[in-house]
Design a protein around this motif. Sequence first.
Motif, PDB file in Angstrom:
ATOM      1  N   PRO A  23       0.828  -1.211   0.000  1.00  0.00           N
ATOM      2  CA  PRO A  23       0.000   0.000   0.000  1.00  0.00           C
ATOM      3  C   PRO A  23       0.868   1.269   0.000  1.00  0.00           C
ATOM      4  O   PRO A  23       0.664   2.162   0.815  1.00  0.00           O
ATOM      5  CB  PRO A  23      -0.804  -0.149   1.292  1.00  0.00           C
ATOM      6  CG  PRO A  23       0.105  -0.889   2.199  1.00  0.00           C
ATOM      7  CD  PRO A  23       0.936  -1.792   1.347  1.00  0.00           C
ATOM      8  N   PHE A  24       1.838   1.324  -0.884  1.00  0.00           N
ATOM      9  CA  PHE A  24       2.682   2.516  -1.023  1.00  0.00           C
ATOM     10  C   PHE A  24       3.334   2.447  -2.385  1.00  0.00           C
ATOM     11  O   PHE A  24       3.400   1.394  -3.007  1.00  0.00           O
ATOM     12  CB  PHE A  24       3.763   2.560   0.074  1.00  0.00           C
ATOM     13  CG  PHE A  24       4.526   1.267   0.256  1.00  0.00           C
ATOM     14  CD1 PHE A  24       5.565   0.916  -0.604  1.00  0.00           C
ATOM     15  CD2 PHE A  24       4.197   0.381   1.278  1.00  0.00           C
ATOM     16  CE1 PHE A  24       6.254  -0.280  -0.442  1.00  0.00           C
ATOM     17  CE2 PHE A  24       4.895  -0.817   1.447  1.00  0.00           C
ATOM     18  CZ  PHE A  24       5.916  -1.150   0.584  1.00  0.00           C
ATOM     19  N   THR A  64      15.227  -1.031  10.750  1.00  0.00           N
ATOM     20  CA  THR A  64      15.548  -1.200   9.329  1.00  0.00           C
ATOM     21  C   THR A  64      14.378  -0.846   8.413  1.00  0.00           C
ATOM     22  O   THR A  64      14.455  -1.050   7.209  1.00  0.00           O
ATOM     23  CB  THR A  64      15.960  -2.662   9.054  1.00  0.00           C
ATOM     24  OG1 THR A  64      14.936  -3.519   9.581  1.00  0.00           O
ATOM     25  CG2 THR A  64      17.276  -3.018   9.731  1.00  0.00           C
ATOM     26  N   GLY A  65      13.292  -0.318   8.975  1.00  0.00           N
ATOM     27  CA  GLY A  65      12.112   0.003   8.172  1.00  0.00           C
ATOM     28  C   GLY A  65      12.354   1.209   7.274  1.00  0.00           C
ATOM     29  O   GLY A  65      13.296   1.977   7.476  1.00  0.00           O
ATOM     30  N   ALA A  66      11.487   1.357   6.258  1.00  0.00           N
ATOM     31  CA  ALA A  66      11.561   2.521   5.368  1.00  0.00           C
ATOM     32  C   ALA A  66      10.611   3.588   5.883  1.00  0.00           C
ATOM     33  O   ALA A  66       9.424   3.315   6.099  1.00  0.00           O
ATOM     34  CB  ALA A  66      11.180   2.119   3.949  1.00  0.00           C
ATOM     35  N   MET A  67      11.104   4.800   6.063  1.00  0.00           N
ATOM     36  CA  MET A  67      10.224   5.882   6.506  1.00  0.00           C
ATOM     37  C   MET A  67       9.424   6.424   5.331  1.00  0.00           C
ATOM     38  O   MET A  67       9.840   6.350   4.179  1.00  0.00           O
ATOM     39  CB  MET A  67      11.040   6.980   7.180  1.00  0.00           C
ATOM     40  CG  MET A  67      11.633   6.513   8.511  1.00  0.00           C
ATOM     41  SD  MET A  67      11.856   7.864   9.668  1.00  0.00           S
ATOM     42  CE  MET A  67      13.172   8.750   8.891  1.00  0.00           C
ATOM     43  N   SER A  68       8.267   6.998   5.665  1.00  0.00           N
ATOM     44  CA  SER A  68       7.390   7.553   4.637  1.00  0.00           C
ATOM     45  C   SER A  68       7.802   8.982   4.294  1.00  0.00           C
ATOM     46  O   SER A  68       8.611   9.590   5.005  1.00  0.00           O
ATOM     47  CB  SER A  68       5.958   7.576   5.168  1.00  0.00           C
ATOM     48  OG  SER A  68       5.877   8.516   6.234  1.00  0.00           O
ATOM     49  N   ALA A  87       9.417  14.404   6.031  1.00  0.00           N
ATOM     50  CA  ALA A  87       9.021  15.810   6.199  1.00  0.00           C
ATOM     51  C   ALA A  87       9.135  16.190   7.671  1.00  0.00           C
ATOM     52  O   ALA A  87       9.599  17.282   8.023  1.00  0.00           O
ATOM     53  CB  ALA A  87       7.594  16.016   5.686  1.00  0.00           C
ATOM     54  N   GLY A  88       8.751  15.255   8.556  1.00  0.00           N
ATOM     55  CA  GLY A  88       8.877  15.485  10.001  1.00  0.00           C
ATOM     56  C   GLY A  88      10.331  15.697  10.413  1.00  0.00           C
ATOM     57  O   GLY A  88      10.638  16.515  11.278  1.00  0.00           O
ATOM     58  N   GLN A 139       4.802  10.343  13.600  1.00  0.00           N
ATOM     59  CA  GLN A 139       4.193   9.973  12.322  1.00  0.00           C
ATOM     60  C   GLN A 139       4.198   8.452  12.138  1.00  0.00           C
ATOM     61  O   GLN A 139       3.218   7.877  11.664  1.00  0.00           O
ATOM     62  CB  GLN A 139       4.944  10.684  11.181  1.00  0.00           C
ATOM     63  CG  GLN A 139       4.379  10.444   9.803  1.00  0.00           C
ATOM     64  CD  GLN A 139       2.948  10.942   9.645  1.00  0.00           C
ATOM     65  OE1 GLN A 139       2.514  11.877  10.329  1.00  0.00           O
ATOM     66  NE2 GLN A 139       2.191  10.303   8.759  1.00  0.00           N
ATOM     67  N   GLY A 140       5.266   7.793  12.547  1.00  0.00           N
ATOM     68  CA  GLY A 140       5.355   6.333  12.402  1.00  0.00           C
ATOM     69  C   GLY A 140       4.259   5.630  13.201  1.00  0.00           C
ATOM     70  O   GLY A 140       3.614   4.695  12.705  1.00  0.00           O
ATOM     71  N   PHE A 141       4.035   6.079  14.437  1.00  0.00           N
ATOM     72  CA  PHE A 141       2.997   5.447  15.259  1.00  0.00           C
ATOM     73  C   PHE A 141       1.597   5.737  14.712  1.00  0.00           C
ATOM     74  O   PHE A 141       0.652   5.027  15.028  1.00  0.00           O
ATOM     75  CB  PHE A 141       3.114   5.904  16.722  1.00  0.00           C
ATOM     76  CG  PHE A 141       4.231   5.209  17.459  1.00  0.00           C
ATOM     77  CD1 PHE A 141       4.285   3.817  17.522  1.00  0.00           C
ATOM     78  CD2 PHE A 141       5.237   5.939  18.082  1.00  0.00           C
ATOM     79  CE1 PHE A 141       5.323   3.173  18.187  1.00  0.00           C
ATOM     80  CE2 PHE A 141       6.272   5.294  18.749  1.00  0.00           C
ATOM     81  CZ  PHE A 141       6.313   3.914  18.803  1.00  0.00           C
TER      82      PHE A 141
END
Length: 453
Positions: free
Chosen positions: A7-8, A53-57, A62-63, A308-310
Motif C-alpha cells: 500500500p505505497f 531497518t524500516g523505510a520511513m514515509s 518531512a517530520g 508519524q510512524g505510530f
Amino acid sequence: MKTIIEPFRIKSVEPIRMTTREERCLYLKEAGYNLFKIPSERVLIDLLTDSGTGAMSSLQWAGIMRGDESYAGAPSFFRFLHVVQEMTGIEHVLPTHQGRASERILFELLCGPGHEGEGRIVPNNAHFDTTRANIEHHGTKAIDLLTPEGESPSTLAPFKGNMDVGKLEALLAERADDVPVVMVTITSNSNGGQPVSLENLRAVRAVCDKYGKLMFLDACRFAENAWFIKQREPGHEKRDVRDIVRETFDLCDGATVSAKKDGIVNIGGILLIRDEALFEQASNLLILTEGYITYGGLAGRDLEAMAQGFTEVLEEDYLRYRIRSTEYVGERLLAGGVSIVQPPGGHAIYIDAEALCPQIPKHEFPGQAATCAFYEHGGIRSCEIGSVMMGDAARMELIRLAIPRRVYTQSHMDYVIETILEVKEYADTLPGYRIVEEPAALRHFTAAFEPIR
Ligand SMILES: *Cc1c(COP(=O)(O)O)cnc(C)c1O
C-alpha cells in the motif's frame, strides 16, 4: 480481488549492488563465515533484523525537516506526546533512545538499588534478550511462562505468545512478595513473533489484580499484535485496530517500547508509566543518563518521525500488507517442503535447520551452515538462532528471516523463496562448521568459523 498489494509507491530508492556467487564465497570466507561481519553493501537482501531497518514515509521525512531541536519543550515533543497519549490512553510518556533504555530505567527502579537481597523474580511470557539482561543485571531472575502449545513449533494455534496463566497464578500464590512486576511481550519476539490474545491479557491482569502486582507490556510490536487479534480472536473482527490497541494498553500499568519496530523509525523508544510517583523517579533517571524529559536521548526530528510512524502503523491497509507478506513467505516455503515454525509470526519466518540439514549434528551448527548457504547462493543475510547464539540452552536450531517494514517488494521476497528452495535441493550435502575464534560472551556477533570438509 484477492491480491494484496504493497500500500505505497516508491519515491526514493537505494541501489542494491549485485554480486556473483564467486564474490560472495570470498566475502564469506573473509568474514570468518559470520554474517554479522559482512559489510552490508555485500548483502543483496538483508533479513538480519526488523529492528530500525524500516523505510520511513515521505511524511516521516518531512517530520525530520520540521524537527525542532530546542533543548526543552520543543513542539516536536508535544506532537509525539499527543500521538502516544491518544494511542495508549497513558498520560505519562518518556521518550528514550531505544527499547533497552526504557528497560534499563524501569528495572533499575523495580529491581535495582534498595531491593538488594530480595529473592526477586520477573515473569514474562518470553523475555527478549535485552529485557532478560536488564533484569538479571540486578541479580533478579527472569522467567518465561509460555503455554505448552506456544512451546511446540509445529502446533497450529492462533495465540502461541500467550502467557500460561495457571503457571503465573501458581508462582504468585507461592512467591508474590518476590515479584515486583509481571511483563507480557506483544508479540512474542523470542517465540517466533507469535501474538497474545486479549483474553489472555485480561486473564493476566486479573491475576495481577488479585495479588496487587504491576503489569507492564513489552509492547514493541503492539500494532502487529492488535492486527492478529482482529484476524483471529472471536468477537474482534469488526473492531477498529486502534480500539484494540487502546484496550491492550488499558489493561497495563505501563510499557517499554522500542520504536525501531512498530514505530517504523531507525532509532527511538518509549517508557510509559501510569503511576505518578514511579514516573517521577523514572524522569529523574532519564535526565541522569538519557537526556531531558522532552527529548530523552533523541533529536527533535526523531520525535517527529516517531509521532508519524505510530500514526501510520495503525493504518489497516499497512497492517494487512505487513502480516500477509510475512505469511506469504511462510506459505511458499512450506509448500516447497521447508519446515518452519507454525503458524508464521508477524515480523519473521523461522526455518527449522535440523530438518533442512539432517546430516549436521547440533554441535556442528546446522543453522550456521544454512545461513552461510543462503548467503553464498543468493546473497541473503539471515540470522542463526540456535546453538551458535544460545549454546547448550538452544532448544531448537532455527534460522530467522526477519522482514524489514516497507523495504522489500514481493519480487524481492520471491527471490528469497527461490534461493531457499534451491538451497534445499543440496542442503543435505552442506558441511557443518566449527568455531575457530570465540569471544568471552555473545559469541554469535564476532566468532569466526570454518567449514568442516
Ligand atoms: C527489540 C526489542 C527490545 C529492545 O529494543 P531495542 O530498541 O533494540 O533496544 C525489547 N523487547 C523486544 C520484544 C524487542 O523486540
